[in-house]
Scaffold this active site. Structure first.
Site, mmCIF file in Angstrom:
data_model
loop_
_atom_site.group_PDB
_atom_site.id
_atom_site.type_symbol
_atom_site.label_atom_id
_atom_site.label_comp_id
_atom_site.label_asym_id
_atom_site.label_seq_id
_atom_site.Cartn_x
_atom_site.Cartn_y
_atom_site.Cartn_z
ATOM 1 N N ASP A 135 0.869 -1.179 0.000
ATOM 2 C CA ASP A 135 0.000 0.000 0.000
ATOM 3 C C ASP A 135 0.901 1.222 0.000
ATOM 4 O O ASP A 135 1.501 1.560 1.028
ATOM 5 C CB ASP A 135 -0.927 0.005 1.217
ATOM 6 N N ARG A 137 0.113 4.386 -0.555
ATOM 7 C CA ARG A 137 -0.588 5.668 -0.458
ATOM 8 C C ARG A 137 -0.050 6.538 0.674
ATOM 9 O O ARG A 137 0.210 6.055 1.763
ATOM 10 C CB ARG A 137 -2.088 5.427 -0.269
#
Length: 210
Positions: A135, A137
């Site tokens: 991930d 982000r």
């Protein structure tokens, strides 16, 4: 990730009528920005008046072309977007539409990861097999956007604890995290279970078919 966000400002505000396939419609004020840390074209959809002193409901929604636009059944992104627009419009608040396709790896890499998922890897392991973060982000731009809108404290509509952690580290006070609905199907069950097992998403799959 916890560095001070760069200076940002509003670029444009424009009213946009939104309509979904099930007939639900609402009007939002779309706000674009200049000076965001990653240079991306992220947009805030504002519903209602952001009154001083009130704590708005805020959804951080990462772009998902396959789910949001084409209705892919491999994830629950389209259903979450539809739900979020209605809930935020009723409560009054903001949906931040963030250009973070594939949890930050981009569309082509996401489709490469889909191919690996077809071979048996879960969504996170597929990213890792491509040499990419599970991930990737970073919500610095989300904190910037909220700051430009004059929002310092929020109720966060999310099942993802990392969103709350990052926003808190970036100076946004999260009063509470409000869970989204559960949109489990035969096609996305493995995807949802991976989110629970790998990143601690608060998704209640108890009693649903696996």
């Amino acid at each position: 990730m916890t560095s001070t966000p760069a200076e940002a400002a509003v670029r444009t505000k424009v009213s946009i009528p939104l309509r979904f396939g099930d007939g639900f419609s609402v009007t939002a004020e779309a706000v674009t920005f200049r000076g965001l840390a990653d240079g991306g074209e992220h947009v805030a959809m504002v519903f209602g008046e952001l009154a001083v002193g009130e704590i708005p409901l805020v959804r951080l929604h990462s772009e998902c072309l396959t789910g949001d636009v084409f209705g892919s059944a491999r994830c629950d992104c389209g259903q979450q977007l539809r739900e979020a627009v209605e809930r935020v419009s009723v409560a009054g608040g903001v949906l931040l539409y963030l250009r973070q396709e594939g949890r930050g790896i981009g569309l082509y890499n996401k489709l490469d990861a889909y191919a690996l998922q077809d071979e048996g890897l879960d969504t996170y392991a597929a990213n890792a097999a491509l040499g990419l973060p599970e991930d990737g982000r970073d919500y610095t731009v989300a904190a910037q956007m909220l700051g430009v809108l004059g929002i310092g404290t929020i109720d966060l509509l999310s099942n993802n604890p990392d969103k709350a952690r990052q926003l808190s580290g970036l100076g946004v006070a999260v009063r509470r995290r409000v869970p989204t609905g559960v949109f489990a199907t035969e096609s996305n069950m493995r995807y949802l279970r991976a989110k629970i097992d790998r990143t601690g998403h608060t998704i209640a799959l108890t009693g649903l078919a696996s």
